[in-house]
Structure formats: structure tokens, C-alpha cells
Design a protein around this motif. Structure first.
Motif, mmCIF file in Angstrom:
data_model
loop_
_atom_site.group_PDB
_atom_site.id
_atom_site.type_symbol
_atom_site.label_atom_id
_atom_site.label_comp_id
_atom_site.label_asym_id
_atom_site.label_seq_id
_atom_site.Cartn_x
_atom_site.Cartn_y
_atom_site.Cartn_z
ATOM 1 N N TYR A 124 0.360 -8.418 -1.575
ATOM 2 C CA TYR A 124 1.173 -8.153 -0.379
ATOM 3 C C TYR A 124 0.670 -8.822 0.896
ATOM 4 O O TYR A 124 1.271 -8.666 1.953
ATOM 5 C CB TYR A 124 1.303 -6.643 -0.175
ATOM 6 C CG TYR A 124 2.002 -5.989 -1.338
ATOM 7 C CD1 TYR A 124 3.353 -6.204 -1.562
ATOM 8 C CD2 TYR A 124 1.309 -5.186 -2.243
ATOM 9 C CE1 TYR A 124 4.001 -5.634 -2.644
ATOM 10 C CE2 TYR A 124 1.956 -4.599 -3.317
ATOM 11 C CZ TYR A 124 3.294 -4.838 -3.509
ATOM 12 O OH TYR A 124 3.934 -4.273 -4.579
ATOM 13 N N GLY A 125 -0.415 -9.568 0.832
ATOM 14 C CA GLY A 125 -0.865 -10.342 1.978
ATOM 15 C C GLY A 125 -1.897 -9.655 2.846
ATOM 16 O O GLY A 125 -2.487 -8.640 2.481
ATOM 17 N N LYS A 126 -2.071 -10.209 4.036
ATOM 18 C CA LYS A 126 -3.091 -9.727 4.967
ATOM 19 C C LYS A 126 -2.544 -8.586 5.815
ATOM 20 O O LYS A 126 -1.383 -8.587 6.213
ATOM 21 C CB LYS A 126 -3.566 -10.863 5.863
ATOM 22 C CG LYS A 126 -4.310 -11.924 5.085
ATOM 23 C CD LYS A 126 -4.841 -13.014 5.974
ATOM 24 C CE LYS A 126 -5.567 -14.023 5.100
ATOM 25 N NZ LYS A 126 -6.315 -14.981 5.872
ATOM 26 N N THR A 127 -3.424 -7.646 6.084
ATOM 27 C CA THR A 127 -3.101 -6.516 6.939
ATOM 28 C C THR A 127 -4.410 -6.009 7.532
ATOM 29 O O THR A 127 -5.442 -6.661 7.406
ATOM 30 C CB THR A 127 -2.348 -5.407 6.147
ATOM 31 O OG1 THR A 127 -1.857 -4.428 7.066
ATOM 32 C CG2 THR A 127 -3.230 -4.748 5.113
ATOM 33 N N THR A 128 -4.376 -4.861 8.196
ATOM 34 C CA THR A 128 -5.594 -4.258 8.716
ATOM 35 C C THR A 128 -5.660 -2.787 8.328
ATOM 36 O O THR A 128 -4.634 -2.137 8.129
ATOM 37 C CB THR A 128 -5.689 -4.355 10.257
ATOM 38 O OG1 THR A 128 -4.562 -3.683 10.832
ATOM 39 C CG2 THR A 128 -5.754 -5.793 10.733
ATOM 40 N N LEU A 129 -6.876 -2.306 8.222
ATOM 41 C CA LEU A 129 -7.152 -0.882 8.084
ATOM 42 C C LEU A 129 -7.683 -0.444 9.438
ATOM 43 O O LEU A 129 -8.622 -1.049 9.960
ATOM 44 C CB LEU A 129 -8.193 -0.639 6.987
ATOM 45 C CG LEU A 129 -8.621 0.809 6.797
ATOM 46 C CD1 LEU A 129 -7.496 1.608 6.141
ATOM 47 C CD2 LEU A 129 -9.893 0.891 5.965
#
Length: 185
Positions: A124-129
Motif C-alpha cells: 500500500y505504499g509509504k505512510t506514517t505512524l
């Protein structure tokens, strides 16, 4: 709802199905207590969404409950589910939890937290926590930004207290939460 061997009883209130304590399937490669059973998969599919779950679950955690929102609301969210994972640490008697949430839409950007951690999910690609106060949380918790294609469905990691079903438990560590989020498939 039936699977090939048993009947699963569920209460539906306002379009939400909750199934606590369903027996768990066995798998030779993955934590067997963390994988949905065929009955639970049937419930998840009732959401109408592609079912995505983490392939990595920290040791000792089990899939404790599944909630499905099978009612479409165009203003806030839509179809969705929440997969709740729990572990009780026998040494400290502390309850740890997190969830994977899915929705068909109605999402927005997540405000930045006190601390951000990069996440690179191969599917699903790049994201942030993010670490901060979100949802019903009275203390800092963990929550990832939504991941998915432009048209959905969308998925995210949800830490303790963000959702009422995740109250009275503690978060896993940010590195563990990143591993879980990166393993959602």
C-alpha cells in the motif's frame, strides 16, 4: 452465519457485528492465534471490502475480536471493519492491544503527532505512524495514516484507546507497530 463446521452467533447493533472469542485457525507459517478463522473471514467479507490483515503479529498476541460496519454512510466513513489483537503479559498482568482498521471511504488527513515514524508498506505504499492523542485517547497513543489506492479501500494501524474497543490496554512499541503496519497485505 455458517461456515462448514459450526454456526457463529453474532449480535448486530446499528449495523455493527462483534464476534469475541471465536476459535482460531491453525497455520504452520504464521502465528495461528493471530489469523482469522474461516468463520471470521466470512464476517470480514460481509463488509464488502477486500480483506487485508497483517502477516506479522508480535509474539503472544491473538486475534481477539472482529467488528464489521456493514452500513454505508456517505458522510462519515462507510463500510469497514476492525480486527482487534490482544495479549496479556503474564509477568506484569498488563493488557496490550492494537487493531487494524479498514474503511471504504470518508477518510481525511491525520494531524501530525508528537512524533512521526516512517512506514513503507510494500503493498500500500509509504505512510506514517504517529504518536499523539487521537480519538478517545487520554494519553499518547499510536495511529497510522490511512493506506490504500486513491479509490479505496483504506487501511491503518490503530493503537490503544483510539477506539472504545481498545480501552484499558497499553500500546505495543513503535518499532513493533511499524512492523505490523508494514506487513498489512
Amino acid at each position: 452465519m455458517k461456515n462448514s463446521q459450526n454456526l457463529v452467533k453474532a449480535t448486530i447493533v446499528a449495523g455493527v457485528v462483534a464476534i469475541p472469542g471465536v476459535a482460531h485457525a491453525q497455520s504452520s507459517k504464521l502465528n495461528p492465534d493471530a489469523q482469522p478463522t474461516s468463520a471470521q473471514l466470512q464476517i470480514l467479507k460481509a463488509s464488502g471490502l477486500k480483506v487485508a490483515a497483517p502477516s506479522y503479529i508480535p509474539a503472544g498476541f491473538r486475534l481477539d475480536e472482529i467488528q464489521v460496519n456493514a452500513r454505508r454512510n456517505s458522510r462519515i466513513g462507510g463500510l469497514g471493519y476492525l480486527m482487534i489483537y490482544r495479549k496479556v503479559d503474564r509477568d506484569s498482568s498488563q493488557d496490550f492491544c492494537f487493531a487494524i482498521e479498514a474503511t471504504s471511504g470518508g477518510i481525511g488527513d491525520l494531524p501530525s503527532g508528537e512524533k512521526s515514524f516512517p512506514v513503507n508498506n510494500p503493498t500500500y505504499g509509504k505512510t506514517t505512524l504517529e504518536s499523539g492523542k487521537y480519538g478517545a485517547a487520554n494519553r499518547s497513543t499510536l495511529l497510522s495514516s490511512w493506506m490504500g489506492s486513491d479509490r479505496g479501500p483504506f487501511y491503518r494501524f490503530v493503537g490503544s484507546e483510539v477506539n472504545p474497543a481498545l480501552s484499558r490496554c497499553r500500546n505495543i512499541s513503535p518499532p513493533e507497530a511499524i512492523k505490523v503496519t508494514e506487513s498489512i497485505r
